[in-house]
Design a protein around this motif. Sequence first.
Motif, mmCIF file in Angstrom:
data_model
loop_
_atom_site.group_PDB
_atom_site.id
_atom_site.type_symbol
_atom_site.label_atom_id
_atom_site.label_comp_id
_atom_site.label_asym_id
_atom_site.label_seq_id
_atom_site.Cartn_x
_atom_site.Cartn_y
_atom_site.Cartn_z
ATOM 1 N N PHE A 242 -15.622 -18.320 20.331
ATOM 2 C CA PHE A 242 -15.137 -18.490 18.957
ATOM 3 C C PHE A 242 -15.901 -19.608 18.253
ATOM 4 O O PHE A 242 -16.028 -19.606 17.021
ATOM 5 C CB PHE A 242 -13.628 -18.734 18.947
ATOM 6 N N TYR B 77 -18.744 -17.944 16.583
ATOM 7 C CA TYR B 77 -18.352 -17.178 15.395
ATOM 8 C C TYR B 77 -17.823 -18.081 14.291
ATOM 9 O O TYR B 77 -17.467 -17.631 13.222
ATOM 10 C CB TYR B 77 -17.330 -16.104 15.766
ATOM 11 N N HIS C 226 -22.392 -14.004 11.565
ATOM 12 C CA HIS C 226 -21.791 -13.252 10.452
ATOM 13 C C HIS C 226 -22.882 -12.788 9.487
ATOM 14 O O HIS C 226 -22.834 -11.664 8.982
ATOM 15 C CB HIS C 226 -20.746 -14.120 9.740
ATOM 16 N N GLY D 52 -10.243 -9.316 13.971
ATOM 17 C CA GLY D 52 -11.540 -9.976 14.124
ATOM 18 C C GLY D 52 -12.314 -9.824 12.831
ATOM 19 O O GLY D 52 -13.433 -9.364 12.817
ATOM 20 N N GLU E 133 -8.409 -13.533 12.263
ATOM 21 C CA GLU E 133 -9.675 -14.115 12.735
ATOM 22 C C GLU E 133 -9.361 -15.387 13.521
ATOM 23 O O GLU E 133 -8.699 -16.290 13.004
ATOM 24 C CB GLU E 133 -10.573 -14.425 11.540
ATOM 25 N N ALA E 134 -9.870 -15.421 14.772
ATOM 26 C CA ALA E 134 -9.515 -16.549 15.651
ATOM 27 C C ALA E 134 -10.413 -17.760 15.409
ATOM 28 O O ALA E 134 -10.025 -18.883 15.695
ATOM 29 C CB ALA E 134 -9.626 -16.113 17.112
ATOM 30 N N ARG F 229 -5.754 -15.817 17.627
ATOM 31 C CA ARG F 229 -6.145 -14.659 18.432
ATOM 32 C C ARG F 229 -5.178 -13.528 18.148
ATOM 33 O O ARG F 229 -3.963 -13.735 18.051
ATOM 34 C CB ARG F 229 -6.116 -15.018 19.915
ATOM 35 N N ALA F 230 -5.713 -12.324 18.019
ATOM 36 C CA ALA F 230 -4.886 -11.164 17.692
ATOM 37 C C ALA F 230 -3.770 -10.986 18.714
ATOM 38 O O ALA F 230 -2.685 -10.506 18.389
ATOM 39 C CB ALA F 230 -5.760 -9.924 17.657
ATOM 40 N N GLU F 231 -4.051 -11.431 19.968
ATOM 41 C CA GLU F 231 -3.037 -11.250 21.030
ATOM 42 C C GLU F 231 -1.872 -12.213 20.841
ATOM 43 O O GLU F 231 -0.825 -12.023 21.444
ATOM 44 C CB GLU F 231 -3.660 -11.566 22.395
ATOM 45 N N GLU G 146 -14.146 -4.148 13.883
ATOM 46 C CA GLU G 146 -15.546 -3.970 14.289
ATOM 47 C C GLU G 146 -15.713 -4.830 15.534
ATOM 48 O O GLU G 146 -15.921 -6.028 15.455
ATOM 49 C CB GLU G 146 -16.502 -4.396 13.185
ATOM 50 N N MET H 162 -17.532 -3.767 18.518
ATOM 51 C CA MET H 162 -18.527 -3.298 19.470
ATOM 52 C C MET H 162 -19.573 -4.370 19.782
ATOM 53 O O MET H 162 -20.078 -5.034 18.872
ATOM 54 C CB MET H 162 -19.216 -2.048 18.938
ATOM 55 N N GLU I 280 -18.721 -8.517 25.572
ATOM 56 C CA GLU I 280 -17.760 -9.397 24.902
ATOM 57 C C GLU I 280 -16.334 -8.932 25.231
ATOM 58 O O GLU I 280 -15.400 -9.707 25.122
ATOM 59 C CB GLU I 280 -17.880 -9.424 23.365
ATOM 60 N N MET J 62 -14.249 -7.496 23.549
ATOM 61 C CA MET J 62 -13.272 -7.663 22.455
ATOM 62 C C MET J 62 -12.382 -6.432 22.365
ATOM 63 O O MET J 62 -11.259 -6.489 21.845
ATOM 64 C CB MET J 62 -14.039 -7.882 21.146
ATOM 65 N N SER K 150 -8.809 -6.875 23.225
ATOM 66 C CA SER K 150 -7.919 -7.422 22.182
ATOM 67 C C SER K 150 -7.457 -6.310 21.243
ATOM 68 O O SER K 150 -6.307 -6.293 20.793
ATOM 69 C CB SER K 150 -8.674 -8.491 21.375
#
Length: 448
Positions: A118, A121, A127, A160, A183-184, A210-212, A226, A228, A235, A237, A240
């Motif tokens: 993170f 990012y 980005h 994300g 967005e984490a 975190r989405a979790e 997105e 992938m 990753e 992701m 999640s």
Amino acid sequence: SHPTYLLNPTKNYRYKPFKCWSCKLYGCIMKEDEDDASPEEYVALCDFTGSGSDQLSFSSGDKLLVHTKPSSDWWWAELQGVTGYAPASYLQPDGAEEEEEEEEDTSLQDPWQDEEYFGSYGTLKLHLEMLSDKTRTEAYRQVIFSNSASLRNKVVMDLGCGTGIISLFCAQLAQPSVVYAVEASSMAAYTRQLVKQNGYEEVVVVLQGRAEEIELPEQVDVLVSEWMGNCLLFEFMVESVLLARDRWLREGGVIWPSSAALTLVPCQADSYFSEKMAFWEQPYGLDFTPLQPLAHQEFFTKPKFSHLIEPNDCLSAPCDVICLNMYTLQVKDLEEMNGQFHFCVEKPGVFHGFTAWFTVHFKSLEEGGTTVELNTGPNSEPTHWKQTLFMLDKPVSVCAGDSISGTILLRRNPVWRRHMTVTLNWNISSTGETDSSQVGTKTFPMWR
Ligand SMILES: N=C(N)NCC[C@H]1O[C@@H](n2cnc3c(N)ncnc32)[C@H](O)[C@@H]1O
């Protein structure tokens, strides 16, 4: 989506070994066997089920006696009188846990490496790369645009969201009742500014976390993300996304992308091979071939990400080896994913390796509506993912009519949860004058 931030230089990497055809032992670049010093005590970090008679199976927490370390990857160990090869990356010196705490070494306690992940990012570099990828970004814009009518009054979650581009498309091109942009990384604070700057704060709610772990006030009708990475899954992701699907997507809700496929093709890689291996034949008229084993280890042991394959480098038609249905895929399925392939070589050439890429599909919200496709293969506009090249240890000349069949296994790293290994097994059968067949296998770390 670059693996660089995960290359943690302070951690000594362990390459997956490759079976050496000549000595049929793991890690044929064997160090001189250390004299038989007294065995060292190690504790297993996780379960391991040995394959083949020479590997030792054990469970997390088992205390193993390590007798010798013939290579950096496989050690000769003993557990309750049974001996065999154990993967070094699964073992930690007994009692190191306390030391680890003392050194405040968090990397082992953070198998997701979230700080680096993170952290990377939280800066603009990745980005900017993703936003500059028009093929990728326009595909998501097309999804929102072609479903704009059905998105009216819908509750959307953008998992994300990064700079929030997909959420902004929703507000700009459709009239959802609300978009939860999750967005984490620290980018979330800027994303909130972008939403305000563009006048969409009535529609888009930015949640940092975190989405979790975040809480939404309601279930969602549409979960878009997105997620992938290289080779589709790096990753991880996707885990999640599946957890958020199970927790927040209402019954009958829509997940975008709705499906994903990993595609493989046998290929030539002349320029890469010349640049990294043939180069040592005679640079400046000198023989540098003793460096070729080093070059092999350094350049061909791991996959080459961001490889751009030319369509005419493909030796056959490609084959989808792994297909994921995002409605039914389960987190446990991610531990090991298998695929099979059978390629018919269409033209003579040199089989240097395999190239992989992915395609995702976005099913329409409307019955009979058009499905949008994002294809990162050689016959589509390049994307920032490009493709991933897996080089064989030795190139093989092939002729039209030969067949290359085998299996691919993506095994998630049980310790480093964003990483995996890719094992390829192949059999080349020629129907030329001499019926011959060559088999091969190789395991590539991505990236641990
Ligand atoms: N390979 C990719 N497409 N990577 C995009 C990842 C984006 O999603 C963010 N992200 C990844 N996982 C999560 C998560 N579990 N929760 C929230 N944001 C996440 C990450 O910070 C970055 O902005």
